[in-house]
Design a protein around this motif. Structure first.
Motif, mmCIF file in Angstrom:
data_model
loop_
_atom_site.group_PDB
_atom_site.id
_atom_site.type_symbol
_atom_site.label_atom_id
_atom_site.label_comp_id
_atom_site.label_asym_id
_atom_site.label_seq_id
_atom_site.Cartn_x
_atom_site.Cartn_y
_atom_site.Cartn_z
ATOM 1 N N ARG A 155 0.026 -6.260 -9.441
ATOM 2 C CA ARG A 155 -0.397 -5.376 -8.348
ATOM 3 C C ARG A 155 -0.203 -3.934 -8.750
ATOM 4 O O ARG A 155 0.816 -3.577 -9.323
ATOM 5 N N SER A 156 -1.177 -3.113 -8.425
ATOM 6 C CA SER A 156 -0.971 -1.694 -8.688
ATOM 7 C C SER A 156 -0.049 -1.165 -7.601
ATOM 8 O O SER A 156 0.016 -1.695 -6.498
ATOM 9 N N ASN A 157 0.674 -0.121 -7.929
ATOM 10 C CA ASN A 157 1.598 0.433 -6.944
ATOM 11 C C ASN A 157 1.134 1.797 -6.488
ATOM 12 O O ASN A 157 0.392 2.475 -7.187
ATOM 13 N N PHE A 158 1.620 2.169 -5.332
ATOM 14 C CA PHE A 158 1.354 3.533 -4.892
ATOM 15 C C PHE A 158 2.219 4.462 -5.713
ATOM 16 O O PHE A 158 3.379 4.179 -5.973
ATOM 17 N N LYS A 185 6.462 0.161 -3.925
ATOM 18 C CA LYS A 185 7.471 0.003 -4.984
ATOM 19 C C LYS A 185 8.827 -0.328 -4.382
ATOM 20 O O LYS A 185 9.134 0.050 -3.267
ATOM 21 N N THR A 219 -0.135 -6.346 3.602
ATOM 22 C CA THR A 219 -0.838 -5.999 2.367
ATOM 23 C C THR A 219 -0.345 -4.661 1.814
ATOM 24 O O THR A 219 -0.072 -4.532 0.625
ATOM 25 N N TYR A 220 -0.223 -3.672 2.694
ATOM 26 C CA TYR A 220 0.262 -2.372 2.220
ATOM 27 C C TYR A 220 1.665 -2.502 1.622
ATOM 28 O O TYR A 220 1.971 -1.899 0.599
ATOM 29 N N ARG A 227 6.353 -6.544 0.697
ATOM 30 C CA ARG A 227 7.027 -6.090 -0.521
ATOM 31 C C ARG A 227 7.842 -7.219 -1.146
ATOM 32 O O ARG A 227 7.908 -7.359 -2.357
ATOM 33 N N SER A 231 2.859 -4.990 0.130
ATOM 34 C CA SER A 231 2.829 -5.654 -1.166
ATOM 35 C C SER A 231 2.551 -4.664 -2.292
ATOM 36 O O SER A 231 2.798 -4.951 -3.457
ATOM 37 N N TYR A 232 2.038 -3.512 -1.937
ATOM 38 C CA TYR A 232 1.781 -2.498 -2.957
ATOM 39 C C TYR A 232 2.934 -1.494 -3.067
ATOM 40 O O TYR A 232 2.879 -0.570 -3.843
ATOM 41 N N SER A 286 -0.549 -10.577 0.153
ATOM 42 C CA SER A 286 -1.097 -10.237 1.471
ATOM 43 C C SER A 286 -0.749 -11.342 2.474
ATOM 44 O O SER A 286 -0.176 -12.367 2.102
#
Ligand code: PHE
Length: 450
Positions: A4-7, A236, A230-231, A66, A233-234, A71
């Motif tokens: 997963r890409s992270n913010f 950190k 979902t948010y 997280r 899960s992205y 998701s």
């Protein structure tokens, strides 16, 4: 599984989640509910729910995401396979919301075009809005434009680009909203409206106030529909989760507050606050704001700017709604992302149609006594979301236990409101949700007057 890409950075997450949260819910939906359900008392109930319910549920959803890195559907499945159905139920919500969200998005485009084509004063006329939404063709064209604009972005997978643009436009929208709010409350006659909006009057309190405030809370904060999972899960692992949640809530509630201040007192200025005007419902923003702009120096310009910014806020939200649906469909079928987008676009157009025509040629068809748009809004916000919220509380409180969430929150900082969280999730929230759900269903069926 793909990584997963992270913010990036701490602010990145807050801004992205706030981008999904801030939309028509704050600017269009909150003010008309506040006006309709008693002004100050609605505001008070909303604020109390936001810092208790909203806080706990958002902590729960972001932590679920997280913790599992997945998701909604995957997250519930990973923690306990028997409860995967909660993820499916949550996923239904965006599928119901997107079509009617697009109808309102279309109205925003219409008002923007009216303001740039010199019809600003026509738009301030009492009959303008009603005449427009009851037409059979024009509103449908605008909603199609809105859906296609959303679909083009999702089809090409360029959400990130749009998010960047909206990050610069969002602060502008905030400034403009606050500015217009200040202007509105200084208009002659706004005093009574300001008091109505800010001062809780317990005579206006009813179960409906709570039902409406709770549905609005879920809607506005994008809760109980899997989006915050979902948010999360992205997000950190080194980001302070509790602080981020407080910031998103503060941002989202602040904008709703000023949107209400911009619109509710103006109803008193221009319509003397009479019952019908206060009860205008979904049309309130569109009927009231053009009058405010008309009374303002450079009102046409400011109105055009305002509607284009609202349009961007609406588009970022509709893009995240469509994106969520597309990823669910892609996960469950073997369709390509593009194919899924095309099919969902056709579905959205088809279901948006009755919501639009329900104000005109189909206004005689009233499921459960409501217009189509109100009906879809009711099903998602007053029925499905409370059910999902209840099941989420139950799942955390009694299946995986609140400590599973607390551990995630405490990864890098103390969980300051842990006690509040545990009590809310295990006892207060589920009990209140059940009472509210049952009374809203009974009242919709005409079996209970609340
Ligand atoms: N929270 C958004 C609003 O206030 C609506 C929305 C819900 C957007 C879910 C995206 C996902 O308008």
């Amino acid at each position: 599984m793909k990584k997963r890409s992270n913010f990036s950075g701490k602010l990145g997450f807050v801004l992205a989640a706030a981008g999904s949260a801030v939309g028509l819910g704050n600017l269009w939906r909150f003010p008309y509910l506040a006006a309709r359900y008693g002004g100050g008392i609605f505001l008070l109930v909303y604020l109390i729910l936001a810092v208790t319910f909203g806080f706990s549920l958002m902590i729960a959803e972001i932590s679920l995401g997280r913790k599992t890195g997945l998701s909604a559907i995957g997250a519930f499945k990973k923690l306990n396979q028997k409860y995967t159905f909660i993820g499916y139920l949550a996923s239904l919500v965006p599928i119901i919301i997107l079509p009617y969200y697009s109808v309102i998005g279309g109205w925003v485009i219409k008002y923007f075009t009216a303001f740039i084509s010199g019809q600003a004063s026509a738009a301030a006329d009492d009959l303008y809005f009603g005449t427009f939404i009851s037409k059979p063709v024009e509103p449908v064209i605008w909603l199609a434009v809105f859906i296609l604009a959303t679909a083009v972005v999702v089809y090409n997978g360029v959400e990130k680009g749009i998010e960047k643009v909206s990050k610069t436009l969002m602060p502008l929208l905030v400034i403009l909203t606050i500015g217009i709010a200040i202007y509105s409350v200084t208009l002659p006659g706004a005093g009574a409206g300001l008091i109505y909006y800010l001062k809780p009057d317990f005579q206006h309190f009813s179960m409906k106030t709570v039902v409406a405030a709770m549905g609005q809370l879920f809607y506005s904060m994008s809760l109980a529909m899997g989006i915050m999972i979902t948010y999360g899960s992205y997000m950190k692992k080194d980001v302070n989760l509790e602080k981020s949640v407080s910031q998103i809530e503060f941002f989202d509630t602040g904008i709703a507050f000023f949107a209400g201040m911009m619109i509710v007192p103006s109803v008193f200025v221009f319509n003397g606050g009479d019952g019908a005007a206060i009860n205008a419902g979904p049309g309130l923003m569109f009927v009231t704001l053009p009058k405010v702009f008309q009374s303002m120096p450079m009102g046409t310009l400011i109105g055009a700017l305002f509607f284009v910014l609202v349009l961007f806020a609406a588009l970022t939200s509709s893009i995240s709604l469509m994106e969520t649906i597309v990823s669910i469909v892609c996960d469950k079928t073997h369709w390509s992302r593009k194919m899924a987008t095309v099919i969902i676009t056709i579905y959205t157009l088809a279901i948006a149609l009755p919501s639009s025509l329900g104000f005109g040629i189909w206004s005689h068809i009233t499921p459960m006594g409501m217009s189509f748009l109100d009906f879809f809004d009711f099903i998602s916000n007053s029925i499905l979301m409370p059910i999902v919220a209840f099941l989420t509380c139950f799942f955390i409180g009694y299946v995986i236990k609140p400590t599973a969430i607390s551990e995630e929150v405490k990864l890098n900082a103390p969980f300051r409101r842990e006690k509040l969280f545990v009590v809310m999730i295990k006892y207060v929230a589920p009990i209140c949700i059940i009472i509210i759900l049952v009374s809203s269903i009974l009242s919709a069926l005409g079996l209970l007057v609340i």
